[in-house]
Design an enzyme around this catalytic site. Structure first.
Site, mmCIF file in Angstrom:
data_model
loop_
_atom_site.group_PDB
_atom_site.id
_atom_site.type_symbol
_atom_site.label_atom_id
_atom_site.label_comp_id
_atom_site.label_asym_id
_atom_site.label_seq_id
_atom_site.Cartn_x
_atom_site.Cartn_y
_atom_site.Cartn_z
ATOM 1 N N GLU A 1 -73.098 111.034 33.767
ATOM 2 C CA GLU A 1 -72.768 110.148 32.633
ATOM 3 C C GLU A 1 -72.175 111.035 31.541
ATOM 4 O OE1 GLU A 1 -72.695 109.081 29.094
ATOM 5 O OE2 GLU A 1 -74.885 109.148 29.180
ATOM 6 N N ASP B 1 -75.501 99.704 27.977
ATOM 7 C CA ASP B 1 -75.318 99.899 26.535
ATOM 8 C C ASP B 1 -74.185 99.057 25.954
ATOM 9 O OD1 ASP B 1 -77.401 101.662 26.131
ATOM 10 O OD2 ASP B 1 -76.190 103.431 26.546
ATOM 11 N N ASP C 1 -78.185 110.603 32.978
ATOM 12 C CA ASP C 1 -77.817 110.133 31.650
ATOM 13 C C ASP C 1 -77.610 111.312 30.698
ATOM 14 O OD1 ASP C 1 -77.365 107.822 30.078
ATOM 15 O OD2 ASP C 1 -79.319 108.022 29.134
#
Length: 496
Positions: A344, A397, A297
């Protein structure tokens, strides 16, 4: 590096079942069976760590430990650690589609404690030997984690930087004192971790035996209140009082005039470099033992990260500071070999971030839900992809595809219809999945909510909203054979 494949994004806490939250019992195995029937090769999950306030898997008490909420009670009954009677009058919440974390917290830990007491008094020497092996093999993180959680309970839930000075600073005398005073609590938490990794290991083995790989997730930063930060203060930017000097966030942008203040402690990359990034190497090693592929991430933070002065109320006064760059990944690769990592790379992309991603050869991410902004060109439309990327219809998200479509501007909806050659708004989610599956991206992944055509009520997380996230659960019986056949047909057509 990655073969052409596809899969489903679905965290185990969202599995159906009778204990208020998804677990690693029969429903996890049933989901793997569904993946196999659907001809999927990938199961993507969120981080598996123990969660605290806010229940976010991206704010965990440990980068290495497992989440006790996922431990399955039926398996503990089979192992004679609990009885049916123990669970008879337990209340885990009254809504099968949403997790009541308060009820889970209040009921799960006492039952796990009962299982531990039963274990202690049992003559199951095989399990006791397995626990000792587990403790020995995981001592590098387990000793600190179990002490940290025991201390946290001892100090009534306070974060570690508000504990008594001597143990906050890990002074030798205090460490010895509390290890002795809290010895039974420490053993209890060792036991919980043993149960988690036994159950998760069995689930992963079953997935692998059925041709399915698990994609895990590593948040770049750790929670401020975590065993990682308490046990390794030297690798973070802390002052002499062990308070952060600067914290993580992202700068002001189109979505927020004040940016986002995450508050995570930042790494002391110079100190980490001196150790050849050993903590990061061990973190990746641990994750690759519980998963087959890792999504990292906020990858852009390795090129440069937004550092905000500690104590600021917003992220406005932050500044970009250089990350470790390719040096970190070279160090990890030299010790662990080829790295099956997805980067990501969403958010503010600079040439430096692009160069870093290309230097690592990690595939980046494309979000189809971001593609249909009719007002500007973007590189989320499938015709712009290269093979070395992973396409998602959405992530944790985003709103669901149907939720997005219902709220989108009409010109954006029309663009989506035209681009996806959609003939019915009722099928827009399937048209988007087809768009992802038919692309050249090496991997295509869709949240289970999009396969089911669910709306915003099934959204699992809204960034920037403090409560109400991570609660959604799948209803029993909705993953039908008909759905599996439809996914399998699409997957076969596009050689995934």
């Amino acid at each position: 590096m990655f073969e052409r494949s596809s899969g489903i994004l679905f965290h185990p806490t969202s599995l159906p079942g009778k204990y208020g939250i998804g677990t690693l019992g029969k429903e996890a195995y049933a989901f793997i069976d569904f993946l196999k029937k659907s001809k999927q090769k990938l199961w993507q999950i969120f981080p598996l760590g123990p969660t605290g306030y806010g229940d976010s898997p991206y704010q965990s008490f440990s980068s290495f430990a497992g989440n006790p909420y996922l431990i399955d009670f039926d398996l503990l009954i089979e192992a004679h650690l609990l009885s049916e009677e123990d669970l008879r009058d337990i209340f885990f919440g009254d809504n099968e589609e949403y997790i009541d974390y308060g009820a889970i917290y209040n009921q799960k830990y006492p039952l796990l404690r009962k299982a531990y007491e039963n274990f202690k008094s049992s003559d199951n020497n095989e399990m006791k030997g397995a626990l000792e092996n587990f403790k020995r093999e995981n001592s590098s993180w387990l000793n600190d984690y179990s002490l940290y959680i025991s201390l946290k309970n001892h100090f009534n839930g306070l974060p570690w930087n508000e504990w008594a000075q001597d143990i906050k600073n890990r002074e030798d005398g205090a460490m010895h004192h509390y290890r002795s005073e809290l010895v039974d609590d420490i053993e209890y938490h060792n036991f919980i971790q043993f149960l988690f990794f036994k159950q998760w290991g069995d689930v992963k083995r079953y997935a692998n035996e059925n041709g399915i790989k698990i994609i895990g997730d590593i948040p770049i930063f750790v929670a401020a209140d975590s065993s990682d930060a308490w046990a390794n203060p030297e690798i973070f930017l802390f002052d002499e009082e062990r308070k952060p000097v600067k914290v993580a966030g992202v700068p002001p942008d189109y979505f927020s005039a004040t940016g986002q203040l995450w508050g995570n402690p930042l790494y002391n990359w110079e100190k980490l470099k001196e150790t050849n990034y050993s903590w990061w190497v061990e973190r990746v090693r641990a994750n690759l033992s519980t998963c087959d592929i890792i999504r990292i991430d906020h990858f852009r933070g390795f090129e440069a990260y937004w550092a905000v002065p500690y104590g600021d109320d917003t992220a406005i006064n932050g500044q970009w500071e250089p990350g470790p760059g390719i040096d970190l990944f070279n160090a990890i690769k030299s010790q662990l070999g080829e790295l099956p990592i997805i980067a990501e790379d969403l958010g503010l992309m600079t040439q430096g971030v692009i160069d870093l991603r290309e230097a690592t050869s990690f595939p980046g991410m494309k979000i189809l839900g971001f593609a249909f902004d009719s007002g500007e060109e973007n590189d989320y439309l499938p015709h712009t992809y290269t093979k070395n990327c992973v396409v998602y219809t959405g992530t944790h998200d985003n709103d669901t595809l149907v939720g997005w479509f219902q709220k989108a501007k009409e010109e954006d909806r029309q663009f989506a219809r035209d681009y996806l050659n959609s003939r019915s708004d009722d099928e827009i989610h399937w048209d988007a999945i087809r768009g992802a599956w038919s692309s050249v991206a090496c991997m295509a992944i869709s949240p289970v909510q999009d396969f089911l055509g669910l709306g915003s009520e099934a959204r699992i997380n809204t960034p920037g909203v403090a409560s109400g996230n991570w609660q959604w659960r799948l209803k029993q019986g909705v993953l039908t054979n008909e759905l599996a056949e439809r996914i399998a047909k699409l997957t076969k057509i596009y050689s995934r």
